[in-house]
Design a protein around this motif. Sequence first.
Motif, PDB file in Angstrom:
ATOM      1  N   LYS A 212       0.719  -1.050  -0.067  1.00  0.00           N
ATOM      2  CA  LYS A 212      -0.088  -0.340   0.206  1.00  0.00           C
ATOM      3  C   LYS A 212       1.230   1.109   0.127  1.00  0.00           C
ATOM      4  O   LYS A 212       0.667   2.629  -0.303  1.00  0.00           O
ATOM      5  CB  LYS A 212      -0.539  -0.023   1.043  1.00  0.00           C
ATOM      6  CG  LYS A 212      -1.717  -0.884   0.938  1.00  0.00           C
ATOM      7  CD  LYS A 212      -2.678  -0.797   2.110  1.00  0.00           C
ATOM      8  CE  LYS A 212      -4.270  -2.664   1.628  1.00  0.00           C
ATOM      9  NZ  LYS A 212      -4.921  -2.534   3.064  1.00  0.00           N
ATOM     10  N   GLU A 217      -3.322   3.469  -0.856  1.00  0.00           N
ATOM     11  CA  GLU A 217      -4.582   1.914  -0.084  1.00  0.00           C
ATOM     12  C   GLU A 217      -5.672   1.336  -1.265  1.00  0.00           C
ATOM     13  O   GLU A 217      -5.959   0.415  -0.820  1.00  0.00           O
ATOM     14  CB  GLU A 217      -4.926   3.381   0.582  1.00  0.00           C
ATOM     15  CG  GLU A 217      -4.292   3.719   2.024  1.00  0.00           C
ATOM     16  CD  GLU A 217      -3.890   2.570   3.283  1.00  0.00           C
ATOM     17  OE1 GLU A 217      -5.321   1.450   3.144  1.00  0.00           O
ATOM     18  OE2 GLU A 217      -3.292   2.303   3.606  1.00  0.00           O
ATOM     19  N   ASP A 221      -5.900  -2.383  -1.440  1.00  0.00           N
ATOM     20  CA  ASP A 221      -7.204  -2.851  -0.955  1.00  0.00           C
ATOM     21  C   ASP A 221      -8.128  -4.089  -2.009  1.00  0.00           C
ATOM     22  O   ASP A 221      -8.164  -4.719  -1.979  1.00  0.00           O
ATOM     23  CB  ASP A 221      -8.004  -1.695  -0.519  1.00  0.00           C
ATOM     24  CG  ASP A 221      -7.213  -1.073   0.275  1.00  0.00           C
ATOM     25  OD1 ASP A 221      -6.967  -1.954   1.809  1.00  0.00           O
ATOM     26  OD2 ASP A 221      -8.185  -0.832   1.194  1.00  0.00           O
TER      27      ASP A 221
END
Length: 270
Positions: A212, A217, A221
């Motif tokens: 990340k 992020e 994810d």
Amino acid sequence: MIGNRIYKKIHNWFIPMPEQECDVVPVSQYHYFSPSPFQKVVLDYLTWFGVDTKGNITRNRVYPTHIEILKAQSKIREYGFKTVGFIEKLAVSEFLEMKSKMPELDPARFVYYFEGCYHNFKAVKLASIEAQKSNDLINTQYDSIKNFLIEIQGFLKPNDLRTRIEFTFTEANNWNSFFRVQEFITPFCKLALNCNELGRLSMTYFINPHLKELIGESLGDTLEKRFEELANSEVKDFVKELPLNRRYDKWFKEVQVLEKYKITVTERNS
């Protein structure tokens, strides 16, 4: 399963080229050929099937004694194989396939190439129907995730993060690995397609611990979720995360200098 390049080499052996142009063992050296233990076992397999020394396929099948079978199995295991039955089936299948394209092929020439070009992936064609269905799914998932990683790279700015490395082991005379089929490596994730001695495919992967930090992020994810879905899919038993046990960034740089690895920079999405 053996590429045209191998057939071409054998063809050149039967019709010798000038010495300065030839990249295979000269015919004169062939007469002094002494089979390795593995080659000797493969020769026995062909003899048991009914192939004579000239490569003729006869009806004179030789039925080995129990002791001869045990000796052959022992030699195969010494060579590193755990499953011995598939080697016999594969050797006969490969010989018949090559013989149909090269009528003058004899067992001694065949075993030289069979050993040098052996890879577990050759056994895929002999796999069970169940294994073949699983293999199709694994292949599909491998290609899907590989394309997904390329798609992610397209959103990244730095060239380093858009660098990908690929290698196909089945095109490199086994490259010291009978198990690995393909590798696909990015700075943030490593994929590998593998094949066992029974011709069953599997997939392994490793995600950079700094995922990340590298891709953000949101993309991080999304990628983690993709692998979570894979872990709960119908191929979950053939997908496994393997630790790298090294610093990913340093390892990624080292891999880039390995011979025959293909390095590409993914184009950035507009």
